[in-house]
Scaffold this active site. Structure first.
Site, short mmCIF file in Angstrom:
data_model
loop_
_atom_site.label_atom_id
_atom_site.label_comp_id
_atom_site.label_asym_id
_atom_site.label_seq_id
_atom_site.Cartn_x
_atom_site.Cartn_y
_atom_site.Cartn_z
N SER A 1 0.83 -1.20 0.00
CA SER A 1 0.00 0.00 0.00
C SER A 1 0.88 1.26 0.00
O SER A 1 1.69 1.43 -0.91
CB SER A 1 -0.97 -0.04 1.19
OG SER A 1 -2.00 0.89 1.04
N ASP B 1 -9.89 -3.21 -6.07
CA ASP B 1 -9.35 -2.61 -4.85
C ASP B 1 -10.19 -1.38 -4.46
O ASP B 1 -10.25 -0.41 -5.22
CB ASP B 1 -7.89 -2.20 -5.08
CG ASP B 1 -7.17 -1.78 -3.81
OD1 ASP B 1 -7.82 -1.21 -2.91
OD2 ASP B 1 -5.96 -2.01 -3.72
N HIS C 1 -8.00 -4.86 -1.27
CA HIS C 1 -6.80 -4.11 -0.89
C HIS C 1 -5.94 -4.96 0.05
O HIS C 1 -6.32 -5.24 1.18
CB HIS C 1 -7.18 -2.80 -0.20
CG HIS C 1 -6.01 -1.90 0.05
ND1 HIS C 1 -5.32 -1.28 -0.98
CD2 HIS C 1 -5.38 -1.53 1.20
CE1 HIS C 1 -4.34 -0.56 -0.47
NE2 HIS C 1 -4.35 -0.70 0.84
#
Length: 325
Positions: free
Chosen positions: A137, A266, A294
């Site tokens: 991320s 996502d 995600h």
């Protein structure tokens, strides 16, 4: 490239993929902490799994926004490294290791200097051990940007970038819509708590760009980044920050063998993060999955004991060829 990831029927929802791993995470393996003192008076914390052997690779994990070595994805990677006999280390962004950092500034999506400091420290201590890096991320955006900045001078042997918000402005706006606002609210509350601590601290408060009564008003990433992240870290405003810190423009400069992994569903992203072919260097392998959420990628098991695609995919890529750097 064509992905081999397929979710079970019960985990096709991007929200199940994103939330269930948090709810079912395993305890993190025993880790050894090392503190690095920085020239600006602050510190970074590294959490080590195992003792690196001479010349053997070290897997370095860079966590996401408000993550740590205790995050579900980091914990699973550490377990997978332990099973393969690999030493590993988690780089903590400032304020994310369980203790507030000492300065008004914190960390951000384009902050490659702190990662570089940790990498240089590891290289100096273990000069013959290749570093295999994984960024998740926000940490994936940082890693992609770092690799592009370094180009042929990169100290990383191989790398994997997972669920990275490579276009920050588009991702910030995405998190203001629909169910994605739940994720934004969850993360913003954590950022607000840290900010509230600093603005009320008699030593740090005068240097903070907002006052205590303004903290609760910063309810979106766009507002938080405009009023806090940008001024604290030397950006003109939120637009300058999102433009200069986004990792996508750096992918074409990468010379390190790198896998970039996204899920099309996502809930933190839009199609803006998906690179065109001409935005990727020949060293970058891009994998876009239809499902995965995600940092999810559940590919089996049951809702009570899910199994995951990520760790095998990550370590297979990192160990695909002898790391020579």
């Amino acid at each position: 490239m064509t992905s081999q990831f397929t979710p079970p029927w019960w985990a096709k929802s991007p929200h199940i993929q994103t939330i269930l791993p948090v709810l079912t995470k395993r305890p993190t393996p025993a880790l050894r902490r090392e503190r690095l003192e920085l020239a600006d008076g602050d510190f970074l914390d590294l959490d080590w799994l195992g003792q690196p052997d001479e010349g053997k690779p070290i897997v370095m994990a860079i966590h996401g926004l408000e993550g740590s070595a205790r995050s579900h994805y980091a914990s699973r990677l550490l377990h997978a490294c332990e099973a393969r006999g690999l030493a590993a280390v988690v780089h903590h962004h400032r304020s994310c290791s369980g203790e507030s950092n000492r300065l008004p500034r914190s960390y951000h999506s384009g902050d490659t200097q702190d990662v570089a400091h940790s990498i240089n420290h590891i290289r100096a201590r273990y000069p013959n051990s290749p570093i295999l890096a994984v960024g998740y991320s926000l940490g994936g955006n940082v890693l992609g940007k770092f690799l592009g900045e370094q180009q042929s001078d990169s100290p990383i042997a191989r790398a994997v970038v997972v669920s990275a918000p490579l276009r920050l402005a588009a991702c910030a706006k995405r998190l203001e819509k629909g169910f994605s606002r739940v994720y934004q609210s969850y993360l913003i509350r954590q950022l607000q708590a840290k900010l509230a601590f600093k603005v009320t601290d008699t030593r740090l408060g005068p240097a903070m760009p907002v006052h205590a009564h303004e903290v609760a008003q910063l309810s979106t990433f766009y507002d938080f980044d405009d009023k806090v992240t940008a001024p604290l870290h030397g950006f003109t405003d939120v637009h300058d920050y999102y433009d200069r810190a986004s990792g996508l423009p750096f992918l074409r400069r990468i010379t390190t063998p790198t896998l970039v992994l996204h899920a099309a569903d996502d809930p933190f992203m839009t199609d803006a993060v998906i690179p065109r072919a001409d935005e990727l260097s020949s060293a970058v392998e891009y994998e876009l999955n239809r499902y995965g959420g995600h940092v999810g990628f559940i590919n089996g098991g049951s809702p009570w004991r899910p199994q995951f695609y990520l760790e095998r995919r990550i370590l297979d890529f990192l160990q695909a060829v002898p790391a020579a750097k």
